[in-house]
Design an enzyme around this catalytic site. Sequence first.
Site, PDB file in Angstrom:
ATOM      1  N   GLU A  46       1.186  -2.420   9.072  1.00 29.22           N
ATOM      2  CA  GLU A  46       2.363  -2.564   8.230  1.00 29.22           C
ATOM      3  C   GLU A  46       3.437  -3.229   9.086  1.00 29.22           C
ATOM      4  O   GLU A  46       3.747  -2.745  10.173  1.00 29.22           O
ATOM      5  CB  GLU A  46       2.831  -1.177   7.780  1.00 29.22           C
ATOM      6  CG  GLU A  46       3.990  -1.279   6.827  1.00 29.22           C
ATOM      7  CD  GLU A  46       4.539   0.079   6.406  1.00 29.22           C
ATOM      8  OE1 GLU A  46       3.950   1.117   6.725  1.00 29.22           O
ATOM      9  OE2 GLU A  46       5.599   0.052   5.744  1.00 29.22           O
ATOM     10  N   ARG A 272      -7.212   8.671  16.335  1.00 29.53           N
ATOM     11  CA  ARG A 272      -6.251   7.725  16.894  1.00 29.53           C
ATOM     12  C   ARG A 272      -6.139   7.911  18.403  1.00 29.53           C
ATOM     13  O   ARG A 272      -6.520   8.949  18.951  1.00 29.53           O
ATOM     14  CB  ARG A 272      -4.899   7.855  16.218  1.00 29.53           C
ATOM     15  CG  ARG A 272      -4.223   9.202  16.357  1.00 29.53           C
ATOM     16  CD  ARG A 272      -2.783   9.155  15.841  1.00 29.53           C
ATOM     17  NE  ARG A 272      -2.635   8.504  14.559  1.00 29.53           N
ATOM     18  CZ  ARG A 272      -1.712   7.563  14.290  1.00 29.53           C
ATOM     19  NH1 ARG A 272      -0.874   7.156  15.206  1.00 29.53           N
ATOM     20  NH2 ARG A 272      -1.611   7.040  13.108  1.00 29.53           N
ATOM     21  N   LYS A 282       5.968   4.259  15.268  1.00 26.65           N
ATOM     22  CA  LYS A 282       6.903   3.144  15.140  1.00 26.65           C
ATOM     23  C   LYS A 282       8.311   3.636  14.833  1.00 26.65           C
ATOM     24  O   LYS A 282       9.283   3.031  15.258  1.00 26.65           O
ATOM     25  CB  LYS A 282       6.407   2.173  14.065  1.00 26.65           C
ATOM     26  CG  LYS A 282       5.278   1.288  14.598  1.00 26.65           C
ATOM     27  CD  LYS A 282       4.870   0.239  13.608  1.00 26.65           C
ATOM     28  CE  LYS A 282       3.877   0.795  12.640  1.00 26.65           C
ATOM     29  NZ  LYS A 282       3.226  -0.231  11.815  1.00 26.65           N
TER      30      LYS A 282
HETATM   31  P1  ATP Z   1       2.501   4.662  13.501  1.00 26.21           P
HETATM   32  O1  ATP Z   1       2.053   5.946  12.878  1.00 26.21           O
HETATM   33  O2  ATP Z   1       2.390   4.623  14.973  1.00 26.21           O
HETATM   34  O3  ATP Z   1       3.814   4.205  13.037  1.00 26.21           O
HETATM   35  P2  ATP Z   1       0.897   3.349  11.631  1.00 26.21           P
HETATM   36  O4  ATP Z   1      -0.390   4.026  11.454  1.00 26.21           O
HETATM   37  O5  ATP Z   1       1.945   3.562  10.617  1.00 26.21           O
HETATM   38  O6  ATP Z   1       1.430   3.614  13.068  1.00 26.21           O
HETATM   39  P3  ATP Z   1       0.015   0.793  10.825  1.00 26.21           P
HETATM   40  O7  ATP Z   1       0.743  -0.457  10.990  1.00 26.21           O
HETATM   41  O8  ATP Z   1      -0.113   1.380   9.471  1.00 26.21           O
HETATM   42  O9  ATP Z   1       0.702   1.824  11.791  1.00 26.21           O
HETATM   43  O10 ATP Z   1      -1.404   0.746  11.541  1.00 26.21           O
HETATM   44  C1  ATP Z   1      -2.305  -0.312  11.451  1.00 26.21           C
HETATM   45  C2  ATP Z   1      -3.661   0.205  11.815  1.00 26.21           C
HETATM   46  O11 ATP Z   1      -3.648   0.697  13.147  1.00 26.21           O
HETATM   47  C3  ATP Z   1      -4.074   1.335  10.918  1.00 26.21           C
HETATM   48  O12 ATP Z   1      -5.409   1.141  10.544  1.00 26.21           O
HETATM   49  C4  ATP Z   1      -3.921   2.556  11.765  1.00 26.21           C
HETATM   50  O13 ATP Z   1      -4.842   3.532  11.405  1.00 26.21           O
HETATM   51  C5  ATP Z   1      -4.171   2.002  13.169  1.00 26.21           C
HETATM   52  N1  ATP Z   1      -3.473   2.789  14.177  1.00 26.21           N
HETATM   53  C6  ATP Z   1      -2.173   3.142  14.200  1.00 26.21           C
HETATM   54  N2  ATP Z   1      -1.896   3.923  15.236  1.00 26.21           N
HETATM   55  C7  ATP Z   1      -3.054   4.077  15.931  1.00 26.21           C
HETATM   56  C8  ATP Z   1      -3.430   4.792  17.109  1.00 26.21           C
HETATM   57  N3  ATP Z   1      -2.552   5.514  17.814  1.00 26.21           N
HETATM   58  N4  ATP Z   1      -4.716   4.710  17.506  1.00 26.21           N
HETATM   59  C9  ATP Z   1      -5.598   3.989  16.822  1.00 26.21           C
HETATM   60  N5  ATP Z   1      -5.322   3.314  15.703  1.00 26.21           N
HETATM   61  C10 ATP Z   1      -4.065   3.347  15.247  1.00 26.21           C
HETATM   62 MG    MG Z   2       1.441   3.237   8.522  1.00 30.16          MG
END
Ligand code: ATP
Ligand code: MG
Length: 571
Positions: A46, A272, A282
């Site tokens: 995102e 994760r 984020k």
């Molecule tokens: P955050 O929770 O850190 O803000 P997010 O999951 O909202 O991150 P996205 O931009 O939605 O961030 O993530 C893009 C992809 O990266 C998704 O498929 C998510 O599952 C994966 N992802 C995010 N954080 C991690 C992590 N710590 N380890 C592995 N994969 C991750």
């Molecule tokens: Mg997200």
Amino acid sequence: MSEDVRTNATQEGEEKSLNFIEKIIEDDLANGRVPNNTIVTRFPPEPNGYLHVGHIKSICLNFGLAQKYGGICHLRLDDTNPAKEDMEYIDSIKSDIRWLGFDWGEHEYYASDYYDQLHEIAINLIKQGLAYVDGQTPEQVKENRGTLTTPGKNSPDRDRSIEENLRLFKEMGEGKYPEGTYLLRAKLDMASPNINMRDPALYRIKFAEHPRTGNKWCVYPMYDFTHPISDAIEGITHSICTLEFEDHRPAYDWACSIDGIDHTPHQYEFARLNINYFVMSKRKLLNLVQLGIVSGWDDPRMPTISGIRRRGYSPESMKDFVSRVGVAKVESVVDYSLMEFCVREDLNKRAKRVMAVLDPIKLVIDNYPEDKVEYFEIENNPEDPTAGTRKMAFCKELYIEREDFMEVPPKGYHRLYIGNEIRLKTAYYVKATSCEKDENGNVTVVHCTYDPESRGGETPDGRKVKGTSHWVSARHAIDGEVRLYDKLFATEYPGGETGNYLDDLNPDSLIVLQNAKLEPWLADAKPGEYLQFMRSGYFTPDYDSTPSHPVFNRTVTLKDSWAKQKAKMGL
Ligand code: ATP
Ligand code: MG
């Protein structure tokens, strides 16, 4: 590693077995369950912030699987929340993935590409009596959703007529109603044990300019509706996400089963990546930027990909790191030191060895001719014979590290003190004779004599010295700024005690040295060059660096036997 830090890291050289997703893929391919026998994955960030180290795991997994099995990996920007999204984020995401060495080719997609289709699908659901416009307040919606242990309650609007639903949804889209007044919801089951199946919201009203669709829409589809349908439209075969989406899988499968959607992707969840001493949400990272605690998303202390790149981590080291961590279904916290270990391992192979004196004092060789300049040939990287050599000027006045001389040496100190002889790296043996001090008692100049027969670091009589110092010629050296970075947080689990991660900031996460003395060619070193300042650590030029004011970031310290020794001696 502390006891509560677990890692399923593999040791180097250990044969790697397939991870559980690879097993699924190989089984699907072997049994003809993959259309065209081509797996299609996607990385779906995102664009509401910069990518962080956790994302590297997801990127390496999705792009890596496509590479390994001859498939395709899409980049999909999941831009369904216009209030928080920005072009700057989209650009940074793309450059970060490229930096890691992955390429999505022509497969760059945006959830917003599907807004028209999604809107049509929503209208069809209404027409089939499978979706309704709910006029409950957000509080009522929440209240009536129920809890993990109690079922939800049907909305009074659940049985609105199809005509009424169509009219209201149309008017929502025309901007007739303020945010929060109406939601379009799927008519599933308010008593489902899975809360995500209790009439999930499909569309909400949002008056925000979208980075790509501008002001075309004021209703936006929800993630749980958009994501599976985007996967289906793109022909994704294996939709891989993190464990927190496990409970959303029934909603995912429901969306993929909507009439007219003829491709069914499957969702698989993995754990994760968590690293101690880091925060990796984020929202929290944005907060650090907005509060000015760091200089920006790419501050070298940030766990963002742009931050670690600026700090001097190599993409290869991070790929090695996530591959050692592996892919599993159990949450764990990986030790920060494993990441640093991977960085050192890789930089040891590629970093050019450089002499840089970070906290200089002058060393005057009293018996060395006044105007003489000699050149010593130095290996650029003893680990890499192809890296070549360079010449370093040597003359009567040099700089050495302040910590390499002590007026009153403690027991076990093998560096320079009056009467002691040491080796100047690749040059001569020198023996300290006296020192000068300023009014505060700080040593400013050390006088010594050299042994002309020790050129190259050995003497005809074969005598040995214990200490070796690095040096730069005072006449040739340039001044530079050096930024010594340490962990941004001082505790393993920031906020673990107080609930507020900002309480655990490390006050010493950045120390700036303005007065370093460097080999002259470093004025032209560029960001992205990997350097080892001998005995001090790995460094890289910062983006702020200019030829007249070179600036270097410390990437990581060397394995610090000296720090240990110093601690032992109580210094
Ligand atoms: P955050 O929770 O850190 O803000 P997010 O999951 O909202 O991150 P996205 O931009 O939605 O961030 O993530 C893009 C992809 O990266 C998704 O498929 C998510 O599952 C994966 N992802 C995010 N954080 C991690 C992590 N710590 N380890 C592995 N994969 C991750
Ligand atoms: Mg997200």
